[in-house]
Design an enzyme around this catalytic site. Structure first.
Site, short mmCIF file in Angstrom:
data_model
loop_
_atom_site.label_atom_id
_atom_site.label_comp_id
_atom_site.label_asym_id
_atom_site.label_seq_id
_atom_site.Cartn_x
_atom_site.Cartn_y
_atom_site.Cartn_z
N CYS A 168 0.80 -1.23 0.00
CA CYS A 168 0.00 0.00 0.00
C CYS A 168 0.83 1.28 0.00
O CYS A 168 0.29 2.37 -0.14
CB CYS A 168 -0.93 0.00 1.21
N HIS A 247 12.13 1.62 6.17
CA HIS A 247 11.92 0.18 5.96
C HIS A 247 12.52 -0.57 7.14
O HIS A 247 13.71 -0.50 7.39
CB HIS A 247 12.60 -0.25 4.66
N HIS A 335 -2.56 20.14 5.82
CA HIS A 335 -3.50 19.08 5.48
C HIS A 335 -2.78 17.73 5.56
O HIS A 335 -1.58 17.63 5.28
CB HIS A 335 -4.07 19.29 4.08
N HIS A 339 -3.25 7.18 4.89
CA HIS A 339 -3.60 5.94 4.21
C HIS A 339 -4.88 5.35 4.80
O HIS A 339 -5.03 5.26 6.02
CB HIS A 339 -2.44 4.94 4.36
N HIS A 368 -14.91 5.32 3.43
CA HIS A 368 -16.34 5.06 3.31
C HIS A 368 -16.77 4.96 1.85
O HIS A 368 -17.53 4.06 1.48
CB HIS A 368 -17.13 6.18 4.01
N ASN A 372 -10.41 0.55 0.88
CA ASN A 372 -8.95 0.59 0.83
C ASN A 372 -8.52 0.20 -0.58
O ASN A 372 -8.58 -0.97 -0.95
CB ASN A 372 -8.36 -0.38 1.87
#
Length: 440
Positions: A168, A247, A335, A339, A368, A372
């Site tokens: 992702c 990572h 802002h 994720h 909503h 995802n």
């Protein structure tokens, strides 16, 4: 004397040349987001709560306990009634996906978004110098990057990169690739394509750790056009200020927290371990420590140093993570594009950054409306902000994403002009935020 004067003039001219070259190189290493397009699948691919129930009923490996578990997750997921799935699952063929199913899912996405991006930016496919495609769990031959080059008849010298298994957080990895290419100083136009393949990756077993993905992941995708050409700054939407990649895959628990594997019956799915939340927190905190000096004003950093020194003297047991939690990130960021990994992910990041409901609203509403959508999620969140006309010139936008491996990537953008494009939110933005998000 004449020789000395000549040498002096030549030295000054050469110095001016070096300064000019340095100035041009600095301008050419900027990374501008010219525009982006998100994907809206056709209405016949909508997955409502009722449709989810029908799909669950088709899975004969589930018992009553598994049904209860899935329904509990689905109801509390924060996902609405208008998300989208691939055709093979809509048609009841999730247990026997074909290569054509995966290709069709990708083609429907690519045919719309890539074409719309070229129309929207008035850029020809032949103008593209770099193409980066990231689809984590589908890597056919020829690659999807080659498929785009063939379809749009791109130049023979176009540089293509096909990223897989990045999870992702893949979009920011792709942008980092582009940013490093821009450092050459040559004026370059790059296209980044990001999506996820759901068709061949639906889990049809009954292992609870592998069933969660079915409840959260939905079809989507986005494409963006980036450049380092200063002449295109006026038409660009945002400029990249910094990008930080973390990572922690060297740690065993982190590496195994999200793994594609077979269950005891040989059914392939993505296993989400109990160590995932802990790994996410670790990766997130490590990323923030490197990000803070790049995004926070000097005053806020000075306060952090003061707290560290004070706690070292007064309370020696205080951890740095506790001190980081006291920082006001909104002093350097206007802002937040979070994720949409799930309600729990949004809540956890919101608490860690001390964000208000207004700050996390774009992520909640994106979850909503679209679910995802993996690496493309943050672009739907950005689209929500733009459709709501929140983004003004010189505003700073922070993107944060998580991915298997385990990694946390973040980047800060500066808005170049007032933005208000509705894109895929155009037909529904007036309905958001709804008065109630409870699953029907």
């Amino acid at each position: 004397m004449e020789v000395l004067a000549t040498l002096t003039v030549l030295f000054l001219l050469y110095s001016l040349y070096l300064l000019y070259k340095s100035y041009i190189l600095k301008r050419s290493t900027n990374c501008y987001l010219v525009d982006y397009v998100c994907f809206k699948p056709s209405s016949d691919r909508e997955i409502t709560t009722r449709k989810c129930g029908e799909i669950m009923e088709r899975n004969k490996t589930l018992g009553l306990a598994e049904y209860k578990f899935l329904l509990k997750v689905l109801v509390g997921s924060g996902i609405g009634e208008r998300t989208y799935g691939p055709r093979n699952i809509i048609e009841g063929r999730e247990e026997s996906p074909t290569l054509d199913d995966a290709i069709q899912e990708m083609d429907e996405f690519l045919d719309v978004t890539v074409h719309d991006l070229f129309v929207k930016t008035n850029i020809s496919p032949s103008d593209v110098d770099v193409l980066v495609v990231n689809i984590s769990t589908f890597c056919p031959a020829p690659s999807l990057a080659s498929r785009i080059v063939h379809r749009y008849n791109m130049r023979k010298d176009v540089k293509t990169y096909n990223l897989s298994s990045m999870g992702c957080s893949a979009t920011l990895v792709a942008i980092d690739v582009v940013q490093n290419i821009f450092k050459s100083g040559k004026k370059t136009i790059a296209v980044v394509v990001t999506s996820e393949s759901i068709s061949p990756n639906w889990y049809s077993g009954n292992d609870r750790s592998m069933m969660l993905g079915n409840c959260l992941f939905r079809c989507g995708g986005s494409v963006m056009l980036l450049t380092n050409d200063p002449a295109m700054r006026s038409q660009s939407k945002m400029r990249l200020k910094c990008l930080v990649r973390t990572h922690i895959g060297a740690n065993d628990d982190a590496f195994n927290s999200a793994v594609q594997k077979e269950d005891d019956m040989g059914r392939v799915g993505v296993h989400l371990s109990k160590s995932l939340p802990k790994s996410a927190v670790h990766a997130f905190s490590q990323n923030l420590k490197r990000l803070m000096p790049k995004v926070l004003p000097y005053r806020e950093m000075a306060l952090l140093v003061y707290r560290i020194v004070k706690q070292k003297v007064v309370q020696r047991n205080t951890k740095l993570n506790t001190l980081v939690a006291q920082i006001d990130f909104k002093s350097g960021v206007d802002h937040f594009c979070l994720h949409t990994g799930g309600t729990a992910v949004i809540d956890a990041v919101g608490r860690a950054l001390r964000l208000s409901e207004y700050d996390v609203e774009p992520a909640r509403m994106t979850l909503h409306r679209w679910g995802n959508t993996s690496a493309s999620s943050i672009w739907y969140v950005l689209g929500y902000m733009e459709a709501k006309k929140r983004l003004k010139r010189n505003d700073r936008v922070l993107m944060i994403s998580f991915g298997s491996g385990f990694k946390c990537n973040s980047c800060l953008w500066e808005v170049c002009r007032d933005l208000g494009d509705g894109d895929v939110w155009e037909d529904c933005i007036k309905d958001y935020p709804p008065q109630i998000l409870v699953n029907p």
